[in-house]
Design a protein around this motif. Structure first.
Motif, PDB file in Angstrom:
ATOM      1  N   VAL A 168      -3.949   5.808   0.624  1.00 39.80           N
ATOM      2  CA  VAL A 168      -3.944   5.428  -0.695  1.00 39.80           C
ATOM      3  C   VAL A 168      -5.064   6.095  -1.491  1.00 39.80           C
ATOM      4  O   VAL A 168      -4.756   6.879  -2.654  1.00 39.80           O
ATOM      5  CB  VAL A 168      -4.113   3.816  -1.085  1.00 39.80           C
ATOM      6  CG1 VAL A 168      -4.184   3.491  -2.483  1.00 39.80           C
ATOM      7  CG2 VAL A 168      -2.787   3.206  -0.647  1.00 39.80           C
ATOM      8  N   MET A 227      -5.293  -2.151   6.881  1.00 38.82           N
ATOM      9  CA  MET A 227      -5.481  -1.870   5.447  1.00 38.82           C
ATOM     10  C   MET A 227      -6.432  -0.607   5.282  1.00 38.82           C
ATOM     11  O   MET A 227      -6.450   0.090   4.426  1.00 38.82           O
ATOM     12  CB  MET A 227      -6.537  -3.143   4.969  1.00 38.82           C
ATOM     13  CG  MET A 227      -5.572  -4.497   4.486  1.00 38.82           C
ATOM     14  SD  MET A 227      -4.831  -4.311   2.863  1.00 38.82           S
ATOM     15  CE  MET A 227      -6.180  -3.879   1.838  1.00 38.82           C
ATOM     16  N   LEU A 241      -8.791  -2.457  -3.400  1.00 39.07           N
ATOM     17  CA  LEU A 241      -8.320  -2.461  -2.040  1.00 39.07           C
ATOM     18  C   LEU A 241      -9.451  -3.124  -1.016  1.00 39.07           C
ATOM     19  O   LEU A 241      -8.965  -3.922  -0.303  1.00 39.07           O
ATOM     20  CB  LEU A 241      -8.265  -1.023  -1.628  1.00 39.07           C
ATOM     21  CG  LEU A 241      -6.963   0.063  -1.868  1.00 39.07           C
ATOM     22  CD1 LEU A 241      -6.952   1.128  -1.312  1.00 39.07           C
ATOM     23  CD2 LEU A 241      -5.806  -0.872  -1.140  1.00 39.07           C
ATOM     24  N   ILE A 271       0.704   4.368  -2.602  1.00 33.95           N
ATOM     25  CA  ILE A 271       0.757   5.641  -2.322  1.00 33.95           C
ATOM     26  C   ILE A 271       1.794   6.361  -2.959  1.00 33.95           C
ATOM     27  O   ILE A 271       1.703   7.485  -3.560  1.00 33.95           O
ATOM     28  CB  ILE A 271       1.061   5.994  -0.730  1.00 33.95           C
ATOM     29  CG1 ILE A 271      -0.413   5.217  -0.158  1.00 33.95           C
ATOM     30  CG2 ILE A 271       1.019   7.283  -0.345  1.00 33.95           C
ATOM     31  CD1 ILE A 271      -0.190   5.272   1.523  1.00 33.95           C
ATOM     32  N   ILE A 278      -8.734   1.026  -8.157  1.00 29.76           N
ATOM     33  CA  ILE A 278      -8.039   0.969  -6.797  1.00 29.76           C
ATOM     34  C   ILE A 278      -8.936   0.830  -5.426  1.00 29.76           C
ATOM     35  O   ILE A 278      -8.548  -0.089  -4.732  1.00 29.76           O
ATOM     36  CB  ILE A 278      -7.460   2.336  -6.607  1.00 29.76           C
ATOM     37  CG1 ILE A 278      -6.130   2.403  -7.670  1.00 29.76           C
ATOM     38  CG2 ILE A 278      -6.374   2.391  -5.147  1.00 29.76           C
ATOM     39  CD1 ILE A 278      -5.420   3.871  -7.712  1.00 29.76           C
ATOM     40  N   LEU A 304       0.979  -1.145   0.099  1.00 26.29           N
ATOM     41  CA  LEU A 304      -0.130  -0.165   0.049  1.00 26.29           C
ATOM     42  C   LEU A 304       0.787   1.290  -0.073  1.00 26.29           C
ATOM     43  O   LEU A 304       0.531   1.854  -0.635  1.00 26.29           O
ATOM     44  CB  LEU A 304      -0.900   0.031   1.354  1.00 26.29           C
ATOM     45  CG  LEU A 304      -2.029  -0.997   0.969  1.00 26.29           C
ATOM     46  CD1 LEU A 304      -2.917  -1.061   2.411  1.00 26.29           C
ATOM     47  CD2 LEU A 304      -2.827  -0.749  -0.092  1.00 26.29           C
TER      48      LEU A 304
END
Lengths: 226, 391
Positions: B45, B38, B274, A54, B270, A50
């Motif tokens: 993210v 997460m 995720l 980013i 995304i 992750l």
């Protein structure tokens, strides 16, 4: 399981109360390290993947920003747009590149800091958590070793916060049951020896030798059960 | 295990949760920790993705600026029917030559001045004023007067202009309307204007008070009004490259919209990825966690089964752990403990066997009833202990 750990202080005259030492936290290496390793690696994989996402997005945004700055040099498409020269775009680009680098570096450092912090905190927490399982197991192992040496002494309860309480209680009941049974059997032997003595049975010859052996056994068993 | 065909023990999913407290605690810790990680990093993210998307969309918009096609423009070309518009006060309130104009915005104001007629008893000045002897371009004054006067020739002209403005009407309809309005206006003339009054009086009584020639001209003019027809032709002129540029413009807009949708779609992808990875990870971790902790709980469970037997004084043979089980070392310690207890049992048996054998040989039971009772007790203990090892 390591056996070079301080023995239980049950027999100490001054009972100071057992204090956990950090060095004693890793009691069952294979059990504890396995779990700690698994969770830590899992966290690293999640954080790493992750974190990469980013970073990629941030980097992508920086690239787009630079492209937009570069596009300022293009000839204007209409009267509203202004024609920028290299002299005017240069400082903007330089500032943007420096800003992007600074931001990217900060991001990487933040992610690294968070990752390392996470690993440290997680490892410590898991060490304590697994210790609460390994502790009772270690304690039971010590009793097992005593039983192997045919010694059935007293058992002590677990410390506060320990896990596997059910298992330990089960072990304690078993240990106590075997101990009580042997004590009862030993008492019966003792009564027989007393009855022999009361009846004036001779301690000579084969009978006397056997009675001496039985008496020794009775004494040893008494010591083992105390 | 005890069946005739020993196929070997197989792990069953039903038996996976042996030590609920321990297994669920460790598994849930892993699952919740992963979920929190997460979620937190996923949020990060998505923030970065949103920023990147925003910049990307801006870049696309900036890079692909679509040049709109030239607007078609309209050129109004008034034509006349029955009236010379160049000389008869046709006023274009707005001649639309600007590109992009609409037909509705075109207004035509006609001011048709009737021929001068002399009215007996009225001076020229007054007559000029009342008959609307005005300049054709003096629109404002016309409008004002039209409101005040409520009648007159100008009103007829306005009506016609309005008819023209409506545009949708066919020529026949228009004519009919014109005729109607003409009649109406004539009535209005009669009702409101002093001249009109007079004319009406003339019509009704058949008495002509004014100049006959003038009346004649006036009637002609009135008659001619009915047949007046004005057409406004809107000639739309289009840029020669209009079609090409319009296609290019809309193709560019479509391409840009697709590119923006692609960038925004990436963000959605995304997010979905995720969520999917997070759920999959949590599910996988739950199963793996249960299996992993089962490898610890399994040996403990097995040891607990032996504990139960030991409590009941049954010292079975201790079997080895299954492959992949953990706590192997711990189990070895247990085996040692079990062995120690069995040895104690065996030592007791050996001692008891020997003493009972010697006691029977020397008939100790006959020496005292107490001795006989304790000897009997030892025999029972021996039998019990021997039975415990004969499993």
């Amino acid at each position: 399981m390591t056996n070079n750990l301080p023995k239980a202080t049950a027999s100490d005259g001054k009972k100071k109360g057992y204090k956990r030492h950090f060095s004693n936290y890793l009691l069952d290496k294979s059990l504890q390290l396995r779990y700690i390793g698994f969770v830590t690696i899992l966290s690293l994989i999640i954080s790493g993947s992750l974190g990469y996402l980013i970073y990629r997005h941030e980097n992508h945004a920086s690239q787009r920003l630079l492209e937009q700055i570069e596009s300022l040099k293009k000839p204007p498409r209409n009267d509203k747009e202004i024609q920028y020269t290299e002299d005017s775009v240069g400082p903007i680009r330089k500032s943007a590149i420096e800003g992007n680098k600074r931001r990217d570096r900060k991001l990487v450092l933040t992610m690294l800091g968070v990752g390392v912090g996470l690993i440290v905190v997680l490892s410590l927490y898991l060490l304590i958590m697994t210790h609460k399982v390994a502790g009772p197991l270690y304690k039971v192992t010590m009793y097992f070793d005593k039983m192997r040496a045919q010694r059935l002494g007293d058992t002590w309860p677990l410390r506060k916060g320990d896990m596997l309480k059910d298992f330990y209680d089960d072990f304690k009941h078993t240990h106590d049951a075997i101990r009580e049974r042997h004590q009862a059997d030993n008492e019966a032997i003792g009564k027989f020896l007393e009855a022999c003595e009361a009846a004036g049975v001779s301690r000579e010859g084969e009978l006397g030798h056997r009675l001496d052996e039985l008496e020794t056994h009775h004494t040893e068993r008494d010591e083992a059960l105390s | 295990m005890g069946g005739p065909k020993n196929k070997g023990y197989k792990r069953s999913w039903k038996n996976l949760l042996l030590n609920k407290r321990y297994q669920l605690r460790f598994t849930l810790f892993m699952v919740i920790m992963s979920g929190v990680l997460m979620a937190a990093l996923g949020w990060w993210v998505m923030s970065a993705a949103a920023e990147s998307t925003s910049i990307g969309v801006d870049a696309i918009r900036d890079k692909r600026e679509c040049v709109p096609p030239p607007k078609p423009y309209q050129d109004m070309q008034p034509t006349k029917s029955g009236i010379d518009l160049n000389t008869n006060e046709l006023d274009h309130r707005k001649k639309q030559t600007e590109p992009g104009g609409k037909i509705d915005e075109v207004k035509v104001d006609m001011k048709i001045m009737p021929p001068k007629r002399k009215i007996p008893g009225a001076d020229d000045k007054k007559a000029d004023k009342k008959a609307g002897d005005k300049k054709p371009d003096d629109k404002k004054a016309d409008d004002k007067k039209a409101g005040d006067k409520k009648a007159g020739d100008k009103k007829a002209g306005d009506k016609k202009a309005d008819d023209t403005k409506s545009g949708d009407k066919t020529a026949d309809d228009k004519k009919a309307d014109d005729t109607k309005s003409g009649d109406k206006t004539a009535d209005g003339d009669k009702a409101n204007s002093p001249d009109g009054d007079k004319a009406d009086d003339d019509d009704e009584s058949g008495f002509d008070n004014g100049d006959i020639a003038d009346d004649e001209a006036y009637r002609k003019w009135k008659a001619s009004r009915k047949s007046q027809d004005v057409k406004v032709v809107l000639d739309v002129k289009v840029h020669p490259d209009f079609a090409k540029k319009a296609i290019a413009f809309y193709a560019c807009r479509l391409e840009r919209a697709q590119a923006i949708a692609g960038v925004r779609g990436g963000q959605t992808t995304i997010l979905l990825a995720l969520i999917a990875v997070g759920l999959f990870l949590m599910l996988g971790l739950t199963l793996y966690g249960l299996k992993m902790t089962h490898r610890v709980a399994g040996p403990l469970f097995k040891v607990q089964l032996y504990f139960a037997k030991m409590r009941d004084e049954k010292y079975d043979k201790v079997w080895n752990l299954r492959k992949h089980d953990q706590l192997v070392e711990f189990y070895e310690h247990f085996k040692g403990a079990h062995e120690g207890v069995v040895k104690m049992q065996q030592a007791d048996i050996d001692q008891l066997k020997e003493i009972i054998e010697v006691a029977d040989k020397h008939e100790l039971a006959s020496k005292s009833p107490e001795l006989a009772a304790t000897l009997e007790e030892l025999k029972q203990i021996l039998a019990r202990k021997e039975a415990s090892l004969d499993q």
